[in-house]
Design an enzyme around this catalytic site. Structure first.
Site, PDB file in Angstrom:
ATOM      1  N   HIS A 388       0.816  -1.216   0.000  1.00 10.43           N
ATOM      2  CA  HIS A 388       0.000   0.000   0.000  1.00 10.43           C
ATOM      3  C   HIS A 388       0.851   1.268   0.000  1.00 10.43           C
ATOM      4  O   HIS A 388       0.333   2.368  -0.216  1.00 10.43           O
ATOM      5  CB  HIS A 388      -0.947  -0.009   1.203  1.00 10.43           C
ATOM      6  N   ASP A 392      -2.076   2.122  -4.902  1.00  7.83           N
ATOM      7  CA  ASP A 392      -3.360   2.599  -4.390  1.00  7.83           C
ATOM      8  C   ASP A 392      -4.444   1.556  -4.664  1.00  7.83           C
ATOM      9  O   ASP A 392      -4.338   0.745  -5.594  1.00  7.83           O
ATOM     10  CB  ASP A 392      -3.751   3.923  -5.050  1.00  7.83           C
TER      11      ASP A 392
END
Length: 417
Positions: A388, A392
């Site tokens: 992450h 995204d």
């Protein structure tokens, strides 16, 4: 005495140290030039080390599980030995080595009753011949037990005498009573030090745990894909059998063309992201030695059958323990699948320093509404994890949606670049 130190060679680009996972020799063994004397693990691969010289092993420089720096001594030999074909007893006063084993043989008998041969064994078996095919550790144990290897029927490859064959000889001499008595810890807890690949896996998983993962799951109907796969496999043209993986490889490489930021490796220390033009696809593979990730290089090239053949070759090499370090390094994105045991949903762990991993779950029959009517469908979940810090959620969803489209309409797999 002409003492010579055999040092750990450079076993891979950028490797500074390696772990000793197996000794194939012990103190007193006679070592021939080019004969493998140890196996060491560096990064993810186990490397066999051949001896550059011939001689008698004087002492070992490390125990199993120890790390040795490149260029540091691994063992010392006496070069005065003329030939390993003339057996000699262990050197008096040599320091004991507590961990030594043959890589292919069962572990030696450790029970005290088995360490000393029964009197009738020594009297019934002639001693002195060492010309039988056997690993150095087996030869030494046979010498210690007073067993003539030439009198032992070897059950290993090419008649190689194994530790189990020595056990059988002792059992026969003791009237069928096996000399090995299982020992149990006093507190009922067995403690095993992690070494080799298992320790490497544990460390890598600990490092990967520091990555902020997020997992995205999508259901894929694979009826059309499975029909195509069955049709191609039934062609009888002698080409490799197609599993689901080659189709998934094709789908991933096509989807990466639109999302090149996922074909990448992230260096957190320098905060640098490397994007790759070529797709070097890791294929997570369970082996008897532990989890390995062989690399299908340039996966964007080739066809379904060339991918199937290469995946099968890599899996076999990993399972047999003959895979090389170069075949286990350099992946840019990974696929992991447990096949029929793949479960319904999983949370794959990213193969750091990559930023994405695609998990394949098993195919199951589900009742679904199609145009308002219930129909049976073959459904497979893709459970994929992403770093992450780099990826995204929207990017991950679009990437998996593209793979889903390609798999549900397999004709698209052959239209892309």
């Amino acid at each position: 005495m002409a003492e010579f130190a055999i040092k750990l060679p450079d076993v891979g680009e950028g490797v500074a140290q390696a772990e000793v996972v197996t000794w194939r020799v012990d103190v007193g063994d006679l070592l021939e030039e080019d004969e493998p004397f140890a196996e060491v693990m560096t990064d993810k691969a186990t490397v066999e080390l051949p001896s550059p010289v011939s001689g008698t092993v004087l002492r070992l420089g490390a125990k199993v599980g120890d790390f040795v720096a490149v260029g540091a001594p691994l063992l010392w030999v006496d070069l005065a030995t003329e030939s390993a074909s003339d057996p000699r007893p262990a050197l008096p006063g040599a320091p004991p080595v507590t961990e030594a084993a043959s890589v292919t043989d069962a572990p030696p008998v450790t029970d005290a009753a088995a360490a000393t041969p029964p009197a009738d064994v020594a009297s019934r078996i002639p001693a002195g011949d060492r010309r039988a095919l056997a690993a150095p550790a087996v030869r030494k144990r046979a010498r210690d037990l007073g067993i003539d290897l030439a009198a032992v029927r070897g059950t290993g490859p090419d008649g190689r005498v194994l530790h189990a064959d020595l056990d059988a000889q002792l059992v026969a001499a003791q009237g069928g009573r096996h000399p090995r008595a299982p020992s149990r810890p006093a507190d009922g807890v067995e403690r095993t030090r992690l070494t080799g690949l298992r320790r490497n896996i544990a460390r890598r998983m600990q490092e990967a745990h520091q990555i902020p993962h997020f997992t995205y799951v999508e259901a894929v109907e694979v009826d059309a894909l499975e029909a195509l796969r069955a049709r191609l496999n039934a062609s009888g043209d002698g080409r490799p059998h197609l599993t689901l993986l080659p189709f998934l490889v094709r789908a991933v490489t096509l989807a990466l063309a639109d999302r090149p930021e996922l074909n990448a490796r992230y260096d957190a220390a320098s905060e640098t992201l490397e994007r790759f033009n070529d797709v070097h696809l890791g294929i997570a593979t369970q082996t008897p030695h532990g989890l390995m990730v062989p690399v299908l290089r340039n996966a964007q090239d080739g066809d379904l059958w060339s991918h199937a053949a290469e995946i099968a070759r890599l899996a076999e090499s990993a399972t047999r323990g003959t895979i090389t370090l170069s075949e286990l390094t350099g992946s840019t994105i990974t696929i992991t699948s447990l096949g029929a045991l793949g479960g319904v949903v999983s949370t794959p762990v990213i193969n750091a320093p990559e930023v994405a991993i695609i998990g394949v779950n098993r195919i199951s029959d589900e009742l679904r509404l199609v145009d308002g009517r219930p129909q049976n469908r073959s459904v497979m979940n893709l459970s994929s994890s992403f770093d992450h810090r780099i990826v995204d959620g929207a990017v991950a969803a679009q990437f998996i949606a593209h793979i889903k489209e390609l798999l549900q309409t397999p004709a698209l797999l052959f239209i892309g670049r």
